[in-house]
Design a protein around this motif. Structure first.
Motif, PDB file in Angstrom:
ATOM      1  N   GLN A   1       1.086  -1.587  -0.135  1.00 26.24           N
ATOM      2  CA  GLN A   1       0.053   0.384  -0.200  1.00 26.24           C
ATOM      3  C   GLN A   1       0.563   0.962   0.102  1.00 26.24           C
ATOM      4  OE1 GLN A   1      -3.273   0.162  -0.317  1.00 26.24           O
ATOM      5  NE2 GLN A   1      -2.603  -2.117  -0.668  1.00 26.24           N
ATOM      6  N   VAL A   2       2.086   1.504   0.700  1.00 25.99           N
ATOM      7  CA  VAL A   2       2.285   2.081   1.142  1.00 25.99           C
ATOM      8  C   VAL A   2       3.876   2.495  -0.479  1.00 25.99           C
ATOM      9  CG1 VAL A   2       4.985   1.863   1.341  1.00 25.99           C
ATOM     10  CG2 VAL A   2       4.555   3.572   2.328  1.00 25.99           C
ATOM     11  N   GLY A   3       3.447   1.346  -1.539  1.00 33.41           N
ATOM     12  CA  GLY A   3       4.338   1.878  -2.940  1.00 33.41           C
ATOM     13  C   GLY A   3       3.482   2.487  -3.925  1.00 33.41           C
ATOM     14  N   TRP A   4       2.130   2.046  -3.436  1.00 29.71           N
ATOM     15  CA  TRP A   4       1.471   2.447  -4.121  1.00 29.71           C
ATOM     16  C   TRP A   4       0.771   3.931  -4.101  1.00 29.71           C
ATOM     17  CZ3 TRP A   4       0.066   0.750  -8.397  1.00 29.71           C
ATOM     18  CH2 TRP A   4      -0.781  -0.537  -8.863  1.00 29.71           C
ATOM     19  N   TYR A   5       1.134   3.881  -2.881  1.00 33.23           N
ATOM     20  CA  TYR A   5       0.708   4.987  -2.271  1.00 33.23           C
ATOM     21  C   TYR A   5       1.676   6.476  -3.204  1.00 33.23           C
ATOM     22  CZ  TYR A   5      -0.280   9.538   0.500  1.00 33.23           C
ATOM     23  OH  TYR A   5      -0.510  10.597   0.618  1.00 33.23           O
TER      24      TYR A   5
ATOM     25  N   PHE B   1      -2.442  14.053   0.296  1.00 34.12           N
ATOM     26  CA  PHE B   1      -3.737  12.974  -0.125  1.00 34.12           C
ATOM     27  C   PHE B   1      -4.122  12.837   1.032  1.00 34.12           C
ATOM     28  CE2 PHE B   1      -2.201  12.657  -4.925  1.00 34.12           C
ATOM     29  CZ  PHE B   1      -3.428  13.838  -4.809  1.00 34.12           C
ATOM     30  N   SER B   2      -3.747  12.733   2.748  1.00 35.76           N
ATOM     31  CA  SER B   2      -3.665  11.593   3.864  1.00 35.76           C
ATOM     32  C   SER B   2      -4.112  12.423   4.836  1.00 35.76           C
ATOM     33  CB  SER B   2      -1.822  11.102   4.421  1.00 35.76           C
ATOM     34  OG  SER B   2      -1.844  12.561   5.260  1.00 35.76           O
ATOM     35  N   LEU B   3      -4.663  13.702   3.940  1.00 36.62           N
ATOM     36  CA  LEU B   3      -5.872  14.179   5.519  1.00 36.62           C
ATOM     37  C   LEU B   3      -7.604  13.475   5.536  1.00 36.62           C
ATOM     38  CD1 LEU B   3      -4.940  17.722   4.692  1.00 36.62           C
ATOM     39  CD2 LEU B   3      -3.893  16.680   6.405  1.00 36.62           C
ATOM     40  N   THR B   4      -7.742  12.969   4.458  1.00 33.64           N
ATOM     41  CA  THR B   4      -9.231  12.094   4.487  1.00 33.64           C
ATOM     42  C   THR B   4      -8.851  10.353   5.125  1.00 33.64           C
ATOM     43  OG1 THR B   4      -8.808  11.776   2.416  1.00 33.64           O
ATOM     44  CG2 THR B   4      -9.920  13.476   2.656  1.00 33.64           C
TER      45      THR B   4
ATOM     46  N   ILE C   1      -6.962  10.083  -8.199  1.00 35.41           N
ATOM     47  CA  ILE C   1      -5.175   9.718  -7.687  1.00 35.41           C
ATOM     48  C   ILE C   1      -6.028   9.431  -6.383  1.00 35.41           C
ATOM     49  CG2 ILE C   1      -3.523  10.041  -7.211  1.00 35.41           C
ATOM     50  CD1 ILE C   1      -2.136  10.195  -9.581  1.00 35.41           C
ATOM     51  N   TRP C   2      -6.304  10.845  -5.933  1.00 35.19           N
ATOM     52  CA  TRP C   2      -7.095  10.751  -4.285  1.00 35.19           C
ATOM     53  C   TRP C   2      -7.396  10.414  -3.747  1.00 35.19           C
ATOM     54  CZ3 TRP C   2      -8.719  16.064  -2.483  1.00 35.19           C
ATOM     55  CH2 TRP C   2      -8.660  16.709  -1.246  1.00 35.19           C
ATOM     56  N   THR C   3      -8.677   9.912  -3.797  1.00 35.66           N
ATOM     57  CA  THR C   3      -9.753   8.977  -4.079  1.00 35.66           C
ATOM     58  C   THR C   3      -8.959   7.155  -3.871  1.00 35.66           C
ATOM     59  OG1 THR C   3     -10.584   7.889  -6.280  1.00 35.66           O
ATOM     60  CG2 THR C   3     -11.663   9.458  -4.751  1.00 35.66           C
ATOM     61  N   THR C   4      -7.491   7.066  -4.185  1.00 32.99           N
ATOM     62  CA  THR C   4      -7.610   5.936  -4.223  1.00 32.99           C
ATOM     63  C   THR C   4      -6.234   6.521  -3.147  1.00 32.99           C
ATOM     64  OG1 THR C   4      -7.872   5.479  -6.218  1.00 32.99           O
ATOM     65  CG2 THR C   4      -6.181   4.191  -5.292  1.00 32.99           C
ATOM     66  N   GLN C   5      -5.845   7.521  -3.157  1.00 33.48           N
ATOM     67  CA  GLN C   5      -4.608   7.252  -2.238  1.00 33.48           C
ATOM     68  C   GLN C   5      -5.059   7.583  -0.779  1.00 33.48           C
ATOM     69  OE1 GLN C   5      -1.482   6.775  -3.786  1.00 33.48           O
ATOM     70  NE2 GLN C   5      -0.524   8.292  -3.527  1.00 33.48           N
ATOM     71  N   ASP C   6      -6.089   8.375  -0.626  1.00 35.63           N
ATOM     72  CA  ASP C   6      -6.387   7.786   0.282  1.00 35.63           C
ATOM     73  C   ASP C   6      -7.381   6.499   0.965  1.00 35.63           C
ATOM     74  OD1 ASP C   6      -8.985   7.704  -0.601  1.00 35.63           O
ATOM     75  OD2 ASP C   6      -9.378  10.222   0.365  1.00 35.63           O
TER      76      ASP C   6
ATOM     77  N   ALA D   1       8.479   8.282  -3.435  1.00 32.40           N
ATOM     78  CA  ALA D   1       7.885   8.940  -4.865  1.00 32.40           C
ATOM     79  C   ALA D   1       9.248   9.692  -4.973  1.00 32.40           C
ATOM     80  CB  ALA D   1       6.435   9.695  -4.428  1.00 32.40           C
ATOM     81  N   ILE D   2       9.702  10.643  -3.872  1.00 33.38           N
ATOM     82  CA  ILE D   2      10.932  11.136  -4.502  1.00 33.38           C
ATOM     83  C   ILE D   2      12.400  10.310  -5.439  1.00 33.38           C
ATOM     84  CG2 ILE D   2      12.864  12.958  -3.845  1.00 33.38           C
ATOM     85  CD1 ILE D   2      10.804  13.394  -1.874  1.00 33.38           C
ATOM     86  N   GLY D   3      12.125   9.207  -4.771  1.00 32.15           N
ATOM     87  CA  GLY D   3      13.330   8.150  -5.375  1.00 32.15           C
ATOM     88  C   GLY D   3      13.051   7.311  -6.842  1.00 32.15           C
ATOM     89  N   GLY D   4      12.227   7.466  -7.068  1.00 35.42           N
ATOM     90  CA  GLY D   4      11.997   7.325  -8.253  1.00 35.42           C
ATOM     91  C   GLY D   4      10.839   6.054  -8.438  1.00 35.42           C
ATOM     92  N   MET D   5       9.931   6.194  -8.002  1.00 37.27           N
ATOM     93  CA  MET D   5       8.840   5.466  -7.744  1.00 37.27           C
ATOM     94  C   MET D   5       7.471   5.181  -9.043  1.00 37.27           C
ATOM     95  SD  MET D   5       8.005   2.310  -5.863  1.00 37.27           S
ATOM     96  CE  MET D   5       6.445   1.033  -6.201  1.00 37.27           C
ATOM     97  N   SER D   6       7.751   5.932  -9.572  1.00 34.75           N
ATOM     98  CA  SER D   6       6.983   6.056 -10.822  1.00 34.75           C
ATOM     99  C   SER D   6       7.340   5.327 -12.023  1.00 34.75           C
ATOM    100  CB  SER D   6       6.595   7.508 -11.567  1.00 34.75           C
ATOM    101  OG  SER D   6       7.673   8.203 -10.886  1.00 34.75           O
ATOM    102  N   ASP D   7       8.901   5.009 -12.256  1.00 37.40           N
ATOM    103  CA  ASP D   7       9.395   3.785 -13.057  1.00 37.40           C
ATOM    104  C   ASP D   7       9.329   2.482 -12.753  1.00 37.40           C
ATOM    105  OD1 ASP D   7      10.188   6.454 -14.084  1.00 37.40           O
ATOM    106  OD2 ASP D   7      12.085   6.977 -13.449  1.00 37.40           O
ATOM    107  N   MET D   8       8.558   2.309 -11.618  1.00 41.74           N
ATOM    108  CA  MET D   8       8.715   0.820 -11.018  1.00 41.74           C
ATOM    109  C   MET D   8       7.408   0.129 -10.953  1.00 41.74           C
ATOM    110  SD  MET D   8      12.017   0.179 -10.605  1.00 41.74           S
ATOM    111  CE  MET D   8      11.963  -1.216  -9.222  1.00 41.74           C
ATOM    112  N   LEU D   9       6.395   0.703 -12.316  1.00 40.21           N
ATOM    113  CA  LEU D   9       4.674  -0.020 -11.891  1.00 40.21           C
ATOM    114  C   LEU D   9       4.669  -0.798 -12.158  1.00 40.21           C
ATOM    115  CD1 LEU D   9       1.758   0.121 -12.009  1.00 40.21           C
ATOM    116  CD2 LEU D   9       2.237   1.119 -14.174  1.00 40.21           C
TER     117      LEU D   9
END
Length: 426
Positions: A109-113, A146-149, A283-288, A322-330
């Motif tokens: 879940q934190v990976g998806w986040y 995104f974590s507020l809700t 993305i927000w509705t999935t992130q929270d 995310a800052i470390g480049g998770m977007s390239d690992m889908l």
């Protein structure tokens, strides 16, 4: 009442009491918001490039029906017991052994986040023509925003979904209407020939595997369902219809415009502003929901009723990834999830229906073994077979783990029976 107790009325370490149960509208719309996810549309886009229209629809229906059925069975167990998957893990993996499932489910879940946080920051920088220097600050803002809700809890997720889901449905239907027109209607769609190739089992793996980790943890909300019928139907609505719509929308745009990225498709359609809004809400509705799942797993891992704090910790970890480049690992991430997560659901189902005859005892006051080696061994066998399988890995993992549990349970029963007889003879 303290702030912590106010925030933690979502019962992260105990059964949801009858007085806190929700109806089908509330449960379904939260699950709908959860399954409305950009990564699912991206997976649909890959399928749209590889199949003709009829085959694409068939793959989407088959894959999402299996996914919805899997979520519905777990939802039924969650509603009947009031427990989520990580709490069920105490029964099928043991008091200490359940920390394995806590870690795996929290990690996914934190990976998806992290992926969602990175994706929206990168896309917004590109779409708005901002300097690349804005990417990291936006990741930090979205990572915690995104974590507020989720920090509020079920009520926050419910409120956001009631606003965002109808808006996204309108935008997606608008986009589908334009795509149908641009393709030349149904006749034009049926005439489109695929440019890529993909095996049928790989298509099912993409459809089923993209959100199987989410289906495994949808018990965080189906345990709030008023009755088992509500849990089952809301699961089918959320995963068969909601996730199915995401697959079809992604595939539809890819077929018509030869572009698997739904945001790029909407830009090509002249819907740049709508694309930005849709991406943000999507993305927000999935992130929270995702970080809420992380918090549920984290509470069970540390055995502390500190959901609010763990939510913020998870948001921080996700932001760093995310800052470390998770977007390239889908794609590698999806392959990993398809192997390590579904066997957890297989063990839970076998333990509940076969090992416990469809009934859990009250969690509080029940003495559980530190390690349930039947459940842990069945999980290991299921995960190994899923990873090595050339067929649909998630389905292999679920089936093998469940069957292994039944076999090992019976072996243990026979062994204990023999030991008991030996003690009597002595």
């Amino acid at each position: 009442m303290s702030q912590t107790s106010e925030l933690d009325q979502d019962y992260p370490l105990s059964e949801v009491p009858p007085g806190q149960r929700k109806g089908i509208v509330s449960t379904s719309i939260v699950l709908f918001g959860f399954t409305f996810f950009t990564a699912t549309m991206f997976a649909g886009g890959k399928i749209g490039l590889a199949f003709d229209f009829k085959t694409m629809i068939l793959a989407a229906v088959a894959g999402n029906f299996l996914l919805g059925l899997y979520a519905a069975v777990l939802g039924y167990i969650a509603c009947r017991s009031g427990l989520n998957s990580v709490l069920m893990g105490r029964f099928c993996f043991g008091e200490t052994g359940s920390k394995l499932s806590d870690f795996l489910l929290g990690f996914t879940q934190v990976g998806w986040y992290a992926w969602g946080t990175a994706t929206i920051a990168i896309v917004l920088v590109r779409m708005l023509g901002l300097s690349p220097a804005w990417t990291t600050p936006l990741m930090v803002v979205f990572g915690f925003g995104f974590s507020l809700t989720a920090f509020v809890g079920y009520k926050g997720l419910d409120l956001l979904s009631r606003i965002a889901v109808p808006a996204m449905l309108v935008l997606l239907l608008w986009s589908l209407t334009i795509a149908t027109r641009d393709a030349g209607g149904l006749t034009g769609l049926l005439a489109i020939q695929p440019k890529d190739s993909m095996s049928w089992h790989m298509a099912l793996t993409l459809v089923f595997g993209t959100f199987v980790s989410g289906a495994t943890q949808a018990t965080n909300w189906t345990r709030f369902a008023r009755d088992s019928k509500t849990a089952v139907w809301s699961s089918l609505i959320g995963f068969f219809i909601g996730n199915g719509l995401m697959i079809v929308v992604g595939a539809y745009g890819a077929m018509v415009y030869q572009q698997p990225d739904v945001v790029e498709v909407m830009v090509l359609q002249g819907l740049s502003v709508a694309a930005t809004v849709m991406l943000f809400l999507n993305i927000w509705t999935t992130q929270d929901n995702t970080i809420y799942n992380f918090a549920a797993a984290g509470c069970n891992l540390v055995r502390q009723d500190r959901r609010g704090l763990i939510t913020l910790v998870g948001a921080g970890i996700g932001t760093v990834l995310a800052i470390g480049g998770m977007s390239d690992m889908l794609i590698p991430f999806l392959i990993l999830l398809g192997s390590i997560i579904p066997p957890i659901g297989g063990v839970i189902m076998a333990d509940y229906f076969y090992g416990r005859s469809g009934r859990y005892p009250q969690l509080e006051g029940t003495r559980l073994p530190r390690f349930n080696w039947v459940g842990l061994s069945a999980y290991a066998i299921g995960a190994a077979c899923a990873y090595a399988s050339p067929w649909v890995a998630p389905l292999v993992g679920i089936g093998v783990a469940a069957l292994s549990y039944v076999v090992l349970f019976e072996v243990q029963r026979v062994r204990l029976g023999r030991e008991s007889l030996s003690g009597v003879d002595a």
